[in-house]
Motif scaffolding. Sequence first.
Motif, PDB file in Angstrom:
ATOM      1  N   LYS A   1       0.824  -1.207   0.000  1.00  0.00           N
ATOM      2  CA  LYS A   1       0.000   0.000   0.000  1.00  0.00           C
ATOM      3  C   LYS A   1       0.864   1.265   0.000  1.00  0.00           C
ATOM      4  O   LYS A   1       0.605   2.227  -0.733  1.00  0.00           O
ATOM      5  N   LEU A   2       1.927   1.281   0.814  1.00  0.00           N
ATOM      6  CA  LEU A   2       2.804   2.453   0.890  1.00  0.00           C
ATOM      7  C   LEU A   2       3.513   2.692  -0.437  1.00  0.00           C
ATOM      8  O   LEU A   2       3.589   3.831  -0.927  1.00  0.00           O
ATOM      9  N   HIS A   3       4.051   1.612  -1.051  1.00  0.00           N
ATOM     10  CA  HIS A   3       4.714   1.756  -2.361  1.00  0.00           C
ATOM     11  C   HIS A   3       3.754   2.342  -3.389  1.00  0.00           C
ATOM     12  O   HIS A   3       4.140   3.190  -4.207  1.00  0.00           O
ATOM     13  N   HIS A   4       2.501   1.905  -3.347  1.00  0.00           N
ATOM     14  CA  HIS A   4       1.511   2.398  -4.298  1.00  0.00           C
ATOM     15  C   HIS A   4       1.272   3.903  -4.096  1.00  0.00           C
ATOM     16  O   HIS A   4       1.232   4.679  -5.063  1.00  0.00           O
ATOM     17  N   LEU A   5       1.142   4.327  -2.838  1.00  0.00           N
ATOM     18  CA  LEU A   5       0.902   5.742  -2.551  1.00  0.00           C
ATOM     19  C   LEU A   5       2.102   6.614  -2.886  1.00  0.00           C
ATOM     20  O   LEU A   5       1.953   7.781  -3.264  1.00  0.00           O
ATOM     21  N   LEU A   6       3.299   6.065  -2.726  1.00  0.00           N
ATOM     22  CA  LEU A   6       4.516   6.844  -2.998  1.00  0.00           C
ATOM     23  C   LEU A   6       4.718   7.108  -4.481  1.00  0.00           C
ATOM     24  O   LEU A   6       5.564   7.931  -4.857  1.00  0.00           O
ATOM     25  N   ARG A   7       3.980   6.428  -5.342  1.00  0.00           N
ATOM     26  CA  ARG A   7       4.102   6.696  -6.777  1.00  0.00           C
ATOM     27  C   ARG A   7       3.552   8.077  -7.136  1.00  0.00           C
ATOM     28  O   ARG A   7       3.899   8.639  -8.164  1.00  0.00           O
ATOM     29  N   SER A   8       2.691   8.604  -6.278  1.00  0.00           N
ATOM     30  CA  SER A   8       2.135   9.936  -6.519  1.00  0.00           C
ATOM     31  C   SER A   8       3.154  11.006  -6.122  1.00  0.00           C
ATOM     32  O   SER A   8       3.958  10.822  -5.217  1.00  0.00           O
ATOM     33  N   ARG A   9       3.098  12.156  -6.808  1.00  0.00           N
ATOM     34  CA  ARG A   9       3.994  13.265  -6.448  1.00  0.00           C
ATOM     35  C   ARG A   9       3.586  13.898  -5.123  1.00  0.00           C
ATOM     36  O   ARG A   9       4.396  14.520  -4.463  1.00  0.00           O
ATOM     37  N   ASP A  10       2.331  13.711  -4.789  1.00  0.00           N
ATOM     38  CA  ASP A  10       1.808  14.272  -3.547  1.00  0.00           C
ATOM     39  C   ASP A  10       2.047  13.271  -2.416  1.00  0.00           C
ATOM     40  O   ASP A  10       1.513  12.162  -2.431  1.00  0.00           O
ATOM     41  N   LEU A  11       2.863  13.678  -1.440  1.00  0.00           N
ATOM     42  CA  LEU A  11       3.210  12.780  -0.342  1.00  0.00           C
ATOM     43  C   LEU A  11       2.125  12.695   0.730  1.00  0.00           C
ATOM     44  O   LEU A  11       2.180  11.810   1.574  1.00  0.00           O
ATOM     45  N   ARG A  12       1.178  13.605   0.693  1.00  0.00           N
ATOM     46  CA  ARG A  12       0.217  13.661   1.802  1.00  0.00           C
ATOM     47  C   ARG A  12      -0.579  12.370   2.004  1.00  0.00           C
ATOM     48  O   ARG A  12      -0.748  11.926   3.143  1.00  0.00           O
ATOM     49  N   PRO A  13      -1.065  11.729   0.920  1.00  0.00           N
ATOM     50  CA  PRO A  13      -1.793  10.466   1.153  1.00  0.00           C
ATOM     51  C   PRO A  13      -0.932   9.403   1.826  1.00  0.00           C
ATOM     52  O   PRO A  13      -1.399   8.681   2.717  1.00  0.00           O
ATOM     53  N   ALA A  14       0.355   9.321   1.412  1.00  0.00           N
ATOM     54  CA  ALA A  14       1.246   8.330   2.011  1.00  0.00           C
ATOM     55  C   ALA A  14       1.481   8.626   3.491  1.00  0.00           C
ATOM     56  O   ALA A  14       1.452   7.717   4.335  1.00  0.00           O
ATOM     57  N   LEU A  15       1.686   9.912   3.808  1.00  0.00           N
ATOM     58  CA  LEU A  15       1.931  10.278   5.203  1.00  0.00           C
ATOM     59  C   LEU A  15       0.673  10.079   6.054  1.00  0.00           C
ATOM     60  O   LEU A  15       0.761   9.686   7.224  1.00  0.00           O
ATOM     61  N   SER A  16      -0.479  10.340   5.456  1.00  0.00           N
ATOM     62  CA  SER A  16      -1.736  10.103   6.177  1.00  0.00           C
ATOM     63  C   SER A  16      -1.910   8.616   6.467  1.00  0.00           C
ATOM     64  O   SER A  16      -2.348   8.220   7.557  1.00  0.00           O
ATOM     65  N   TYR A  17      -1.548   7.771   5.484  1.00  0.00           N
ATOM     66  CA  TYR A  17      -1.656   6.318   5.680  1.00  0.00           C
ATOM     67  C   TYR A  17      -0.720   5.850   6.791  1.00  0.00           C
ATOM     68  O   TYR A  17      -1.085   5.015   7.628  1.00  0.00           O
ATOM     69  N   LEU A  18       0.493   6.446   6.829  1.00  0.00           N
ATOM     70  CA  LEU A  18       1.458   6.056   7.876  1.00  0.00           C
ATOM     71  C   LEU A  18       0.884   6.293   9.271  1.00  0.00           C
ATOM     72  O   LEU A  18       1.118   5.512  10.193  1.00  0.00           O
ATOM     73  N   ARG A  19       0.136   7.412   9.407  1.00  0.00           N
ATOM     74  CA  ARG A  19      -0.418   7.739  10.718  1.00  0.00           C
ATOM     75  C   ARG A  19      -1.489   6.742  11.172  1.00  0.00           C
ATOM     76  O   ARG A  19      -1.812   6.670  12.353  1.00  0.00           O
ATOM     77  N   THR A  20      -2.021   5.983  10.218  1.00  0.00           N
ATOM     78  CA  THR A  20      -3.041   4.984  10.596  1.00  0.00           C
ATOM     79  C   THR A  20      -2.412   3.678  11.062  1.00  0.00           C
ATOM     80  O   THR A  20      -3.110   2.831  11.640  1.00  0.00           O
ATOM     81  N   LEU A  21      -1.089   3.505  10.807  1.00  0.00           N
ATOM     82  CA  LEU A  21      -0.435   2.254  11.194  1.00  0.00           C
ATOM     83  C   LEU A  21      -0.056   2.298  12.664  1.00  0.00           C
ATOM     84  O   LEU A  21       0.407   3.330  13.168  1.00  0.00           O
ATOM     85  N   PRO A  22      -0.186   1.189  13.365  1.00  0.00           N
ATOM     86  CA  PRO A  22       0.097   1.189  14.806  1.00  0.00           C
ATOM     87  C   PRO A  22       1.556   1.478  15.141  1.00  0.00           C
ATOM     88  O   PRO A  22       1.853   2.223  16.055  1.00  0.00           O
ATOM     89  N   SER A  23       2.490   0.894  14.390  1.00  0.00           N
ATOM     90  CA  SER A  23       3.920   1.111  14.657  1.00  0.00           C
ATOM     91  C   SER A  23       4.683   0.938  13.348  1.00  0.00           C
ATOM     92  O   SER A  23       5.207  -0.142  13.050  1.00  0.00           O
ATOM     93  N   PRO A  24       4.734   2.000  12.541  1.00  0.00           N
ATOM     94  CA  PRO A  24       5.310   1.880  11.193  1.00  0.00           C
ATOM     95  C   PRO A  24       6.739   1.344  11.174  1.00  0.00           C
ATOM     96  O   PRO A  24       7.101   0.547  10.312  1.00  0.00           O
ATOM     97  N   LEU A  25       7.571   1.802  12.106  1.00  0.00           N
ATOM     98  CA  LEU A  25       8.987   1.415  12.070  1.00  0.00           C
ATOM     99  C   LEU A  25       9.187  -0.078  12.322  1.00  0.00           C
ATOM    100  O   LEU A  25      10.164  -0.663  11.848  1.00  0.00           O
TER     101      LEU A  25
END
Length: 623
Positions: A20-44
């Motif tokens: 899902k993250l790779h798919h979102l990063l294909r866009s020039r706009d980073l906001r959707p990817a960063l928003s998705y990261l905030r929904t993950l419990p522990s991204p790292l």
Amino acid sequence: MGSSGAPPEPEPPAVAAARKLHHLLRSRDLRPALSYLRTLPSPLTLLPNHALNALLRALAAAGRVRAAASLFRSIPSPTPHSFNSLLAALLRRGRRRGASALLAAFLRSPDASPDVTTLNTLLHGLSTASPRPSAPTLLKLFRFLPETYAFAPDAITYNSLLSALCRAGDLATARKLFDGMRASEGDGQSSAFPNVVTYTTMIRAYCAKGLADEALALFKVMAANGVPPNRITYNTMVQGFCEAGRMELVKEVFEMDSFMPDTCTFNTLMAAHCREGQIEDAIKVFDQMTELHVRRDSASYSMVIRALCESGEFGRAEELVDEILEKEVLKKRGGSVPLIAAYNPVFMYFCENGKAKKARVLFGQLLDRRSKVDFQAFKTLILGHCKEGNFAEGYELVLSMLKRDLVPDSECYIAVTDGFMQKGRMKSAWEALHRMLNSGLQPSTSTFHSVLLGLLKKDGCAKEAADLIEIMLERKIRQNVDLSTNMIDVLFKSDLNDRAYKITKRLYDNGYYIKMEKVIATLCEDKKFIDAAEFTLFSLQKHHELGVAVHNLVLDGLCMDGRAAEAFRLFYELIENGSTSAVAAPRSLVLLHHALKEAGKMKEADFVGKQMRRATARIRQRS
């Protein structure tokens, strides 16, 4: 068919999140990817290393260096590719200290594996930064990383270092490095052989030093070694030879079989001729461009037009301007952005000869190309339009200047202000004057008075006139008693009574006065007897002697208007003031006495009666 019919196993959470993250990063706009990261419990901990590195590179590419650096410090295994991306982003933004700290931290890691891209990024970034590092520092870096981490510099590495050395003016060290590259061609130990970029870099360096013969000699070595030159190589030589005044070498370049001159080549030649005052030679080159089917760009036209204007050939210059406008040359993208200042002579010519409209079209196309704005060009066009009576267009140019953070001077503002006054457009004149004041400029007292007079004569401008006179008082501008008097009259006629009282008080507080007798007479004519009484009382406070005739006018008006109480109040204040031996004529006293009795104010009527008898007694005594 061998299928058990069982549902497919669910995708592991880490795999699904990474996909899902790779798919979102294909866009020039980073906001959707960063928003998705905030929904993950522990991204790292959830995301695999390759997904975190992809995110790091995306952040660096988007200029989010702080977030990228924070992620770099947090992910378990940053790849060299990710490190290089972050390093390049830091250097692009001139953050050398941050880049050095990042490199030091990376090299301290036991898993550090800088590669040739790391070295190339560092050399390019450091050599274009300010202040630039010294040549020994760059050479030390060039040797240290490959030796320590066992990788070979490539052609990009050598070219980056060569460019940095040449930029630093260290031509001797650059030549040694270049000769070392050439020597390695035969030993089979290096793949970093001199290419067209290498030779062009060295040729440019020799030209920059004015060493035209050495540059040409190196070009011949290049040809002998089978490295084909490109148009940048040729244009570098043409420009260098022109700047060195070696036109015979320029001719030699033009006679080379492989040379195909382009727009840049011809522009360079024309610039050289114009610098030497050889206008006809520049025009010949300009004409050759058409013969050889080479596109003329905006720079080509700019140079020749300016040269023709400087030699007084404005007719020929205008023909080229017509061609520019007809072919919309300035609207075509590509090439250098023309300088507006280069067209100042032709703007002057147009505006002095009744052709401001044509100058405006040309100027507009230059602005559309985002040419560097020029104060003198704006001023020339503003005054030109005003000279032709097109004050609205002149004012539009004033506003255009202000939008571009250029401040028009007094001459520009006065031209449009006077023009609007000539046309009777007083609100526009006032607006222009107001902008002039906001620009920090101080018009002459006569300009203030002229605008104020125009506003007072124009219907519907009372509020603007009041604003102006208040500004004049704030700025200590000398007042004109007739204008001030007319101002108060106009405010009352416009039912702006409060402003009239306020401005009258301010005038007197600042040491000025108005023709009070005239104002009171006008108020009485307009049957505004209460206001007339207030101004009479104000005059008493200011010890301004109005005379019996004025008192009679106000008292009689109040009585006839059924305002006996107000008339008595005024009469009493006049008596108390004692400014004159007789505050009113006997006829006015009789009228007041009668009005008070009719209003049932017997006590006040008796008081007036006593004053009447005293007045009669005084008259008898005199006779």
